[in-house]
Enzyme design. Sequence first.
Site, mmCIF file in Angstrom:
data_model
loop_
_atom_site.group_PDB
_atom_site.id
_atom_site.type_symbol
_atom_site.label_atom_id
_atom_site.label_comp_id
_atom_site.label_asym_id
_atom_site.label_seq_id
_atom_site.Cartn_x
_atom_site.Cartn_y
_atom_site.Cartn_z
ATOM 1 C CD GLU A 47 -3.019 -0.725 -0.061
ATOM 2 O OE1 GLU A 47 -3.058 0.429 -0.545
ATOM 3 O OE2 GLU A 47 -3.714 -1.658 -0.496
ATOM 4 C CE1 TYR A 130 -6.842 3.059 -0.328
ATOM 5 C CE2 TYR A 130 -4.471 3.427 -0.260
ATOM 6 C CZ TYR A 130 -5.564 2.688 -0.696
ATOM 7 O OH TYR A 130 -5.377 1.577 -1.462
ATOM 8 C CG ASP A 148 -7.989 2.738 -4.773
ATOM 9 O OD1 ASP A 148 -9.232 2.791 -4.993
ATOM 10 O OD2 ASP A 148 -7.260 1.878 -5.295
#
Length: 353
Positions: A47, A130, A148
């Site tokens: 990520e 996020y 996203d």
Amino acid sequence: MSSRSETDIADKTASLLLPWYDRHARRLPWRSLPGKRPDPYHVWLSEVMLQQTTVATVGSYFAKFLARWPTVSDLAAAELDDVLTEWAGLGYYARARNLHKCAKRVADDFGGRFPDTEDALLDLPGIGRYTAAAIAAIAFDRPAAVMDGNIERVTTRLYAIETPLPDSKPALYKRVVAMTPGKRPGDFAQAMMDLGATICVPGKAKCMLCPLVQICTGKDIAETLPRKKPKAAKPTRRGAAFWIERSDGAVLLRRRPESGLLGGMMEFPSTDWTEHGSERFEDTGLAGLSADFRPAGAIRHTFTHFHLELSVHRGQADHKDAPPDCHWCPIDALGDRALPTVMRKVAKAALSG
């Protein structure tokens, strides 16, 4: 759209999307099969790498990092320069510095195990809303709302939200919260990502293949969504970079300040990057070092907020001792240094010029 139709979409999305994901999930190096929980270290590492970077680019970097540092504790024990060197080419180097800081926190404060809640994850270096939601949902099956770019696009079209980004982000987040199921929230987040990457793509969406087409209220205007505010033109900054070679073939490198653009990375000494730029070696701040330079070409590089044009100059100096924050590096060892892409371009110009 009425609140009732919004409720219908929120209620039906997961039940339509998850069976599609079970059949069509992308096979990615950091991803477990649908229904299986992946290693939190793998989720976190991927990520962070995927921020501002494409899946295609990240694959080889992810494999290199895992081969060199198989666990978060291994990464925590690494030298920052080694991490920056392996990161070179991915850009946004603050991510690499925060990656190392975060690994140390997880190793020192959590015994090498990532915390499993959004709030605790948000307290770690380099992890924003996020990334915290993605780790919580995918690695720990927490019902966290993941947002996203792909999920923003899918949600915008699903609800026909015509407010331009980024102003629409709060409304999008509210709807993702409503859609995220209590069961398999990690698979749901990854299913939304896959749908955006393969079906609900930018421009002309493949609506006839979409498992959500029957509940999508924006399919007739999908090509116009999401709308975005016009971007301001990027300014151009200029400067000069100096390849300084010693008679034994070593090249002078300087470490950039820890804070700011390319913080902590190595560079060939350069002037400040400004609108007009300077071509004077004296403006590099390397007092006491002298060399005769000749032009060796020019390079252009684009950062997030500006374009950069650097003239490249090549010269020779016979100073045994390097100035502060500098060191002499053998040319064949440059590949082992934390050189950002822009400085690799400078090296290429100097060696061919």
